[in-house]
Design an enzyme around this catalytic site. Structure first.
Site, PDB file in Angstrom:
ATOM      1  N   TYR A 240       4.826   3.971  -2.229  1.00  0.00           N
ATOM      2  CA  TYR A 240       4.872   3.163  -3.440  1.00  0.00           C
ATOM      3  C   TYR A 240       5.399   4.074  -4.541  1.00  0.00           C
ATOM      4  O   TYR A 240       4.839   5.150  -4.780  1.00  0.00           O
ATOM      5  CB  TYR A 240       3.475   2.665  -3.824  1.00  0.00           C
ATOM      6  CG  TYR A 240       2.980   1.487  -3.025  1.00  0.00           C
ATOM      7  CD1 TYR A 240       3.677   0.287  -3.019  1.00  0.00           C
ATOM      8  CD2 TYR A 240       1.805   1.573  -2.290  1.00  0.00           C
ATOM      9  CE1 TYR A 240       3.219  -0.804  -2.303  1.00  0.00           C
ATOM     10  CE2 TYR A 240       1.328   0.491  -1.563  1.00  0.00           C
ATOM     11  CZ  TYR A 240       2.044  -0.700  -1.581  1.00  0.00           C
ATOM     12  OH  TYR A 240       1.588  -1.776  -0.865  1.00  0.00           O
ATOM     13  N   ASP A 268       8.954  -4.468  -2.180  1.00  0.00           N
ATOM     14  CA  ASP A 268       8.577  -5.879  -2.371  1.00  0.00           C
ATOM     15  C   ASP A 268       7.289  -6.033  -3.175  1.00  0.00           C
ATOM     16  O   ASP A 268       6.630  -7.070  -3.102  1.00  0.00           O
ATOM     17  CB  ASP A 268       8.432  -6.590  -1.016  1.00  0.00           C
ATOM     18  CG  ASP A 268       7.364  -5.962  -0.124  1.00  0.00           C
ATOM     19  OD1 ASP A 268       6.674  -5.025  -0.580  1.00  0.00           O
ATOM     20  OD2 ASP A 268       7.222  -6.409   1.030  1.00  0.00           O
ATOM     21  N   HIS A 361       5.492  -8.088   3.446  1.00  0.00           N
ATOM     22  CA  HIS A 361       4.220  -7.448   3.095  1.00  0.00           C
ATOM     23  C   HIS A 361       3.046  -8.173   3.751  1.00  0.00           C
ATOM     24  O   HIS A 361       1.973  -8.313   3.168  1.00  0.00           O
ATOM     25  CB  HIS A 361       4.051  -7.442   1.565  1.00  0.00           C
ATOM     26  CG  HIS A 361       3.370  -6.210   1.034  1.00  0.00           C
ATOM     27  ND1 HIS A 361       4.053  -5.181   0.445  1.00  0.00           N
ATOM     28  CD2 HIS A 361       2.073  -5.846   0.992  1.00  0.00           C
ATOM     29  CE1 HIS A 361       3.209  -4.246   0.043  1.00  0.00           C
ATOM     30  NE2 HIS A 361       1.986  -4.625   0.377  1.00  0.00           N
TER      31      HIS A 361
END
Length: 507
Positions: A240, A268, A361
């Protein structure tokens, strides 16, 4: 104060309010007064532990180094004097006693025959908080279910009269050997389900020669997971991207020094999806008396759940122009995780990336995003037309995740052009219910299924699985009737409406 100072638990206990808030984590005393309003999970949970040992609450949803990352060094006031800290008394509720009884009645692993079974057992034996976090998905959870259902719209066209005495389902991912075309994909907060957290995946992956993707939001520290790997064991890192690029650079370059073989950049999640099962469970998560005693008003937002508490650092400003910067700071292969349309896969290819993960995800972000399997078909078709590429392709690899429960699902994805498939929730459920042994048993189930299904479709190796061995003509039809998956459907927990509060008698 010096970080070497020893502080009595009695002294810590005095600092138990918003004006002066100290907590103890892993034997260290921290002054978190100025951090209360910045805590992603809200000040309420910190104030609940003000003046006390917060390790028990902290540990399952934070990596060990999270507190030192977010607090200035001077906020560590010293070490707590042993056996003097006030700890919140853990009362074993009747519901928890019932849960522990169910844990004791788990069937032996020999009776767990497929990945669905792990979910069925985990749902019964996991703490409610963990189940809500792991199982929840965005909005109406349409995409979450579609990820699995999509595989039902692809049918095999088996070859016959093939000598399948010997079959080999090993392959390579980013040039690294693996015993089957899957990897354990990144999933956060492993310790919510089991005290050993993601270490269960590291150790099981080593024993089955499978690649583990380490999550940014692991409950275990990154170095702990790398240190636990066997010599030569391949690990990837899911990233991330932090709003502070210096932090991102430090994480990436440290990972490269530690031998990580691929960087999977999540693209995403500029904002977290609304996972209502998780959110609704949190309305009941804390004792209102504790909240009241901590000085919190009833207007506190209690709706964010576990995910929000650890993910507020993710940069919503990540864009294509950042790719050259990533190429400058690392030589690791770069893969974008969370691509949901062929145009973006094409752009990733043109920018010289190593591959993409076609993923939504796990249905936890945008509801009505397409399944990775459906996107795979359009990516293969369009990149074939636009750039003359054929898949699977060693130079630009396509991965899929979401909804996989059987080796047949993986074989379908490989036939449609994927290099490998990421599996997440099933291993979370396996480790939550049975620990490392559960994860290993799940991997062995897949090994057995691969052997059987390669023989039955007429393929000796993974390379022998070809596009003509599946019929995917119905994949894009979202209203077509598909065979019901009774095991999956029985595990799926329907979403709930808001409900009237329980009436309590006055006398």
């Amino acid at each position: 104060m010096s970080s070497k100072k020893v502080i009595s638990g009695k002294e810590v206990a005095v600092h138990n309010n918003r004006e002066s808030c100290w907590i103890i984590v892993h034997g260290k005393v921290y002054d978190v007064t100025d951090f209360l309003d910045d805590h992603p999970g809200g000040s309420k949970i910190i104030l609940k532990y003000a003046g006390k040992d917060a390790t028990q609450e902290y540990e399952p949803i934070h990596p060990p180094d999270a507190i030192t990352t977010h607090l200035a060094p001077e906020k560590c006031l010293g070490s707590v004097e042993p056996d003097t800290a006030l700890k919140i008394e853990v009362k074993v509720s009747d519901l928890e006693k019932q849960r522990l009884e169910r844990v004791a009645r788990r069937p032996p692993l020999s009776e767990v025959l497929n990945l669905h079974d792990f979910e069925a057992i985990a749902k019964l034996v996991m703490p409610e908080k963990a189940w809500a976090y792991y199982s929840s998905a965005a909005d109406d959870e349409i995409t979450n279910r579609e990820n699995h259902t999509a595989y039902h719209r692809v049918w095999f066209r088996p070859r016959i009269m093939i000598d399948v005495t010997k079959v080999d389902w090993s392959t390579k991912i980013l040039g690294h050997h693996t015993s089957m075309p899957i990897y354990i994909t990144a999933t956060a907060l492993g310790k919510l389900g089991h005290p050993d957290g993601e270490l269960n995946f590291t150790r099981a992956a080593a024993n089955h020669n499978i690649i583990q993707m380490i999550p940014t939001l692991a409950s275990c520290s990154f170095d702990e997971l790398v240190d636990a790997a066997q010599p030569g064991q391949v690990q990837f890192l899911q990233l991330y991207v932090n709003t502070n690029r210096d932090v991102t650079k430090r994480i990436v370059q440290h990972a490269e020094r530690r031998g990580i073989k691929g960087l999977f950049i999540t693209v995403d999640a500029p904002q977290l999806g609304r996972r209502e099962k998780d959110m609704r469970q949190k309305f009941e998560a804390d004792d209102p008396s504790e909240v009241k005693n901590a000085g919190e008003s009833d207007s506190v937002d209690r709706s964010q759940g576990a995910a929000r508490a650890i993910s507020s650092f993710i940069d919503p400003g990540l864009q294509w122009s950042d790719i050259p910067w990533f190429k400058k700071i690392t030589k690791m292969p770069l893969i974008l995780k969370g691509v949901q349309r062929w145009e973006d896969a094409l752009k990733a290819y043109d920018l010289g990336l190593t591959g993409v993960v076609l993923s939504n995800h796990g249905g936890r972000q945008l509801d009505f995003a397409p399944s990775g399997l459906e996107v795979l078909v359009e990516v293969v078709e369009q990149l074939g037309k636009k750039r003359g590429l054929k898949f699977p392709n060693e130079k630009f690899q396509l991965f899929v995740d979401g909804g996989v429960r059987r080796a047949t699902d993986v074989i379908k994805a490989v036939a449609l052009g994927a290099t490998a498939v990421g599996i997440g929730r099933p291993f979370l459920y396996a480790h939550s219910a049975y620990g490392q042994e559960g994860v290993e048993h799940g991997l062995q189930i897949l090994q057995d299924e691969f052997q059987m299904n390669l023989r039955l479709i007429g393929a000796n190796t993974i390379k022998d699985i070809s596009r003509d061995m599946v019929d995917a003509s119905g994949l894009g039809s979202h209203v077509v009737s598909v065979p019901g998956d009774r095991l999956y459907d029985s595990n799926y927990e329907s979403m709930q409406h808001a409900q009237l509060r329980e009436l309590k008698a006055k006398l």
